[in-house]
Design a protein around this motif. Structure first.
Motif, PDB file in Angstrom:
ATOM      1  N   PRO A 159       0.836  -1.202   0.000  1.00 20.46           N
ATOM      2  CA  PRO A 159       0.000   0.000   0.000  1.00 20.46           C
ATOM      3  C   PRO A 159       0.874   1.257   0.000  1.00 20.46           C
ATOM      4  O   PRO A 159       2.010   1.238   0.464  1.00 20.46           O
ATOM      5  N   LYS A 160       0.339   2.350  -0.553  1.00 20.86           N
ATOM      6  CA  LYS A 160       1.103   3.594  -0.629  1.00 20.86           C
ATOM      7  C   LYS A 160       1.422   4.138   0.756  1.00 20.86           C
ATOM      8  O   LYS A 160       2.504   4.628   0.996  1.00 20.86           O
ATOM      9  N   ARG A 161       0.456   4.089   1.661  1.00 17.01           N
ATOM     10  CA  ARG A 161       0.677   4.590   3.018  1.00 17.01           C
ATOM     11  C   ARG A 161       0.664   3.413   3.983  1.00 17.01           C
ATOM     12  O   ARG A 161      -0.321   3.159   4.664  1.00 17.01           O
ATOM     13  N   ASN A 162       1.752   2.686   4.036  1.00 11.86           N
ATOM     14  CA  ASN A 162       1.790   1.557   4.960  1.00 11.86           C
ATOM     15  C   ASN A 162       2.328   2.032   6.311  1.00 11.86           C
ATOM     16  O   ASN A 162       3.022   3.023   6.412  1.00 11.86           O
ATOM     17  N   GLY A 163       1.971   1.352   7.326  1.00  8.92           N
ATOM     18  CA  GLY A 163       2.432   1.700   8.663  1.00  8.92           C
ATOM     19  C   GLY A 163       1.450   2.573   9.403  1.00  8.92           C
ATOM     20  O   GLY A 163       0.426   2.986   8.885  1.00  8.92           O
ATOM     21  N   ARG A 164       1.810   2.822  10.609  1.00 11.00           N
ATOM     22  CA  ARG A 164       0.960   3.604  11.507  1.00 11.00           C
ATOM     23  C   ARG A 164       1.179   5.098  11.283  1.00 11.00           C
ATOM     24  O   ARG A 164       2.297   5.546  11.058  1.00 11.00           O
ATOM     25  N   LYS A 165       0.119   5.859  11.371  1.00  9.58           N
ATOM     26  CA  LYS A 165       0.224   7.308  11.226  1.00  9.58           C
ATOM     27  C   LYS A 165       0.984   7.873  12.431  1.00  9.58           C
ATOM     28  O   LYS A 165       0.743   7.467  13.560  1.00  9.58           O
ATOM     29  N   PRO A 166       1.870   8.828  12.204  1.00 13.02           N
ATOM     30  CA  PRO A 166       2.595   9.426  13.335  1.00 13.02           C
ATOM     31  C   PRO A 166       1.664  10.300  14.172  1.00 13.02           C
ATOM     32  O   PRO A 166       0.704  10.859  13.665  1.00 13.02           O
ATOM     33  N   SER A 167       1.964  10.389  15.428  1.00 15.21           N
ATOM     34  CA  SER A 167       1.185  11.223  16.333  1.00 15.21           C
ATOM     35  C   SER A 167       1.414  12.687  15.989  1.00 15.21           C
ATOM     36  O   SER A 167       2.551  13.148  15.897  1.00 15.21           O
ATOM     37  N   HIS A 168       0.335  13.429  15.811  1.00  7.69           N
ATOM     38  CA  HIS A 168       0.445  14.860  15.515  1.00  7.69           C
ATOM     39  C   HIS A 168       1.070  15.598  16.698  1.00  7.69           C
ATOM     40  O   HIS A 168       1.838  16.539  16.507  1.00  7.69           O
ATOM     41  N   LYS A 183       3.217  14.374  19.049  1.00  7.42           N
ATOM     42  CA  LYS A 183       4.655  14.106  19.139  1.00  7.42           C
ATOM     43  C   LYS A 183       5.404  14.893  18.065  1.00  7.42           C
ATOM     44  O   LYS A 183       6.469  15.461  18.321  1.00  7.42           O
ATOM     45  N   LYS A 184       4.839  14.936  16.855  1.00  6.08           N
ATOM     46  CA  LYS A 184       5.477  15.663  15.761  1.00  6.08           C
ATOM     47  C   LYS A 184       5.558  17.154  16.087  1.00  6.08           C
ATOM     48  O   LYS A 184       6.595  17.791  15.890  1.00  6.08           O
ATOM     49  N   TYR A 185       4.476  17.715  16.601  1.00  3.82           N
ATOM     50  CA  TYR A 185       4.458  19.139  16.953  1.00  3.82           C
ATOM     51  C   TYR A 185       5.488  19.438  18.043  1.00  3.82           C
ATOM     52  O   TYR A 185       6.219  20.426  17.965  1.00  3.82           O
ATOM     53  N   VAL A 186       5.546  18.579  19.049  1.00  9.22           N
ATOM     54  CA  VAL A 186       6.492  18.761  20.152  1.00  9.22           C
ATOM     55  C   VAL A 186       7.927  18.766  19.628  1.00  9.22           C
ATOM     56  O   VAL A 186       8.734  19.615  19.996  1.00  9.22           O
ATOM     57  N   GLN A 187       8.229  17.832  18.732  1.00  9.30           N
ATOM     58  CA  GLN A 187       9.580  17.736  18.180  1.00  9.30           C
ATOM     59  C   GLN A 187       9.880  18.890  17.230  1.00  9.30           C
ATOM     60  O   GLN A 187      10.950  19.485  17.286  1.00  9.30           O
ATOM     61  N   ASP A 188       8.952  19.220  16.349  1.00 11.96           N
ATOM     62  CA  ASP A 188       9.180  20.255  15.333  1.00 11.96           C
ATOM     63  C   ASP A 188       9.268  21.667  15.911  1.00 11.96           C
ATOM     64  O   ASP A 188       9.916  22.532  15.348  1.00 11.96           O
ATOM     65  N   LYS A 195      -5.174  21.906  21.863  1.00 15.23           N
ATOM     66  CA  LYS A 195      -6.044  21.007  21.095  1.00 15.23           C
ATOM     67  C   LYS A 195      -5.308  19.730  20.723  1.00 15.23           C
ATOM     68  O   LYS A 195      -5.893  18.642  20.736  1.00 15.23           O
ATOM     69  N   LEU A 196      -4.004  19.864  20.415  1.00 13.67           N
ATOM     70  CA  LEU A 196      -3.210  18.669  20.105  1.00 13.67           C
ATOM     71  C   LEU A 196      -3.104  17.751  21.317  1.00 13.67           C
ATOM     72  O   LEU A 196      -3.054  16.535  21.172  1.00 13.67           O
ATOM     73  N   PHE A 197      -3.058  18.327  22.500  1.00 12.59           N
ATOM     74  CA  PHE A 197      -3.031  17.525  23.719  1.00 12.59           C
ATOM     75  C   PHE A 197      -4.383  16.863  23.952  1.00 12.59           C
ATOM     76  O   PHE A 197      -4.470  15.699  24.331  1.00 12.59           O
ATOM     77  N   LEU A 198      -5.447  17.645  23.747  1.00 16.79           N
ATOM     78  CA  LEU A 198      -6.790  17.165  24.076  1.00 16.79           C
ATOM     79  C   LEU A 198      -7.267  16.041  23.167  1.00 16.79           C
ATOM     80  O   LEU A 198      -7.928  15.114  23.628  1.00 16.79           O
ATOM     81  N   LYS A 199      -6.962  16.132  21.876  1.00 21.95           N
ATOM     82  CA  LYS A 199      -7.508  15.169  20.919  1.00 21.95           C
ATOM     83  C   LYS A 199      -7.171  13.718  21.277  1.00 21.95           C
ATOM     84  O   LYS A 199      -8.078  12.893  21.396  1.00 21.95           O
ATOM     85  N   PRO A 200      -5.900  13.353  21.506  1.00 23.37           N
ATOM     86  CA  PRO A 200      -5.624  11.958  21.873  1.00 23.37           C
ATOM     87  C   PRO A 200      -6.149  11.604  23.263  1.00 23.37           C
ATOM     88  O   PRO A 200      -6.559  10.465  23.498  1.00 23.37           O
ATOM     89  N   LEU A 201      -6.156  12.586  24.179  1.00 25.62           N
ATOM     90  CA  LEU A 201      -6.672  12.302  25.519  1.00 25.62           C
ATOM     91  C   LEU A 201      -8.157  11.960  25.470  1.00 25.62           C
ATOM     92  O   LEU A 201      -8.603  11.007  26.100  1.00 25.62           O
ATOM     93  N   ILE A 202      -8.919  12.736  24.706  1.00 27.61           N
ATOM     94  CA  ILE A 202     -10.364  12.487  24.588  1.00 27.61           C
ATOM     95  C   ILE A 202     -10.616  11.115  23.978  1.00 27.61           C
ATOM     96  O   ILE A 202     -11.451  10.347  24.461  1.00 27.61           O
TER      97      ILE A 202
END
Length: 157
Positions: free
Chosen positions: A18-27, A29-34, A73-80
């Protein structure tokens, strides 16, 4: 086996993936790192979320509120999403990222471990006032039981 087939009905193989194989990265974690979000920032945001939001409904309202900062909002979304499933992996990750991994599990052999350390530093007058406030709160929250006890005492007199 239909589960092994892709969108085009082809079987997945080493040549066809598949074109997008694997798990989607956490938004989050990405925001925290970037954006070089510090652990102090995480502590402040997480502390605000944990002290301000008391229910999933409140968290959902905060998520759609246009005044809520994007990172919150990035914190809340996975928590919810996890709270709805009674899971706490995201909260655990956030707590560990912000406050560090627990070094050692604390095991208490004392049954009375609910000791409020601020009581040690109170003056006698502050302690009396604190006890009065606690007693008022206890009576307020247990009005029916208090009435029952008073009526039992009057019957026994």
């Amino acid at each position: 086996m239909d589960n092994d087939k892709g969108v085009n009905g082809k079987m997945f193989s080493s040549e066809y993936q598949p074109k997008r194989n694997g798990r989607k990265p956490s938004h989050l974690k990405k925001y925290v790192q970037d954006h070089n979000v510090s652990t102090q920032d995480i502590r402040i945001i997480l502390g605000g979320i944990l002290t301000e939001i008391k229910s999933i409904e409140q968290a959902r309202e905060k998520l759609v509120d246009p005044k809520t900062p994007f990172i919150v909002k990035l914190f809340l979304k996975p928590l919810i999403a996890e709270w709805a499933k009674n899971k706490f992996d995201a909260a655990k990750w956030l707590a560990q990222y912000g406050f560090g991994m627990p070094q050692q599990e604390i095991v208490s052999r004392n049954e009375n471990t609910n000791i409020d350390l601020k009581l040690q530093n109170m003056t006698r007058e502050e302690m009396i006032q604190y006890k009065k406030e606690q007693l008022k709160e206890l009576i307020k929250n247990n009005k029916d039981m208090v009435k029952e006890i008073i009526s039992e005492q009057e019957d026994n007199s």
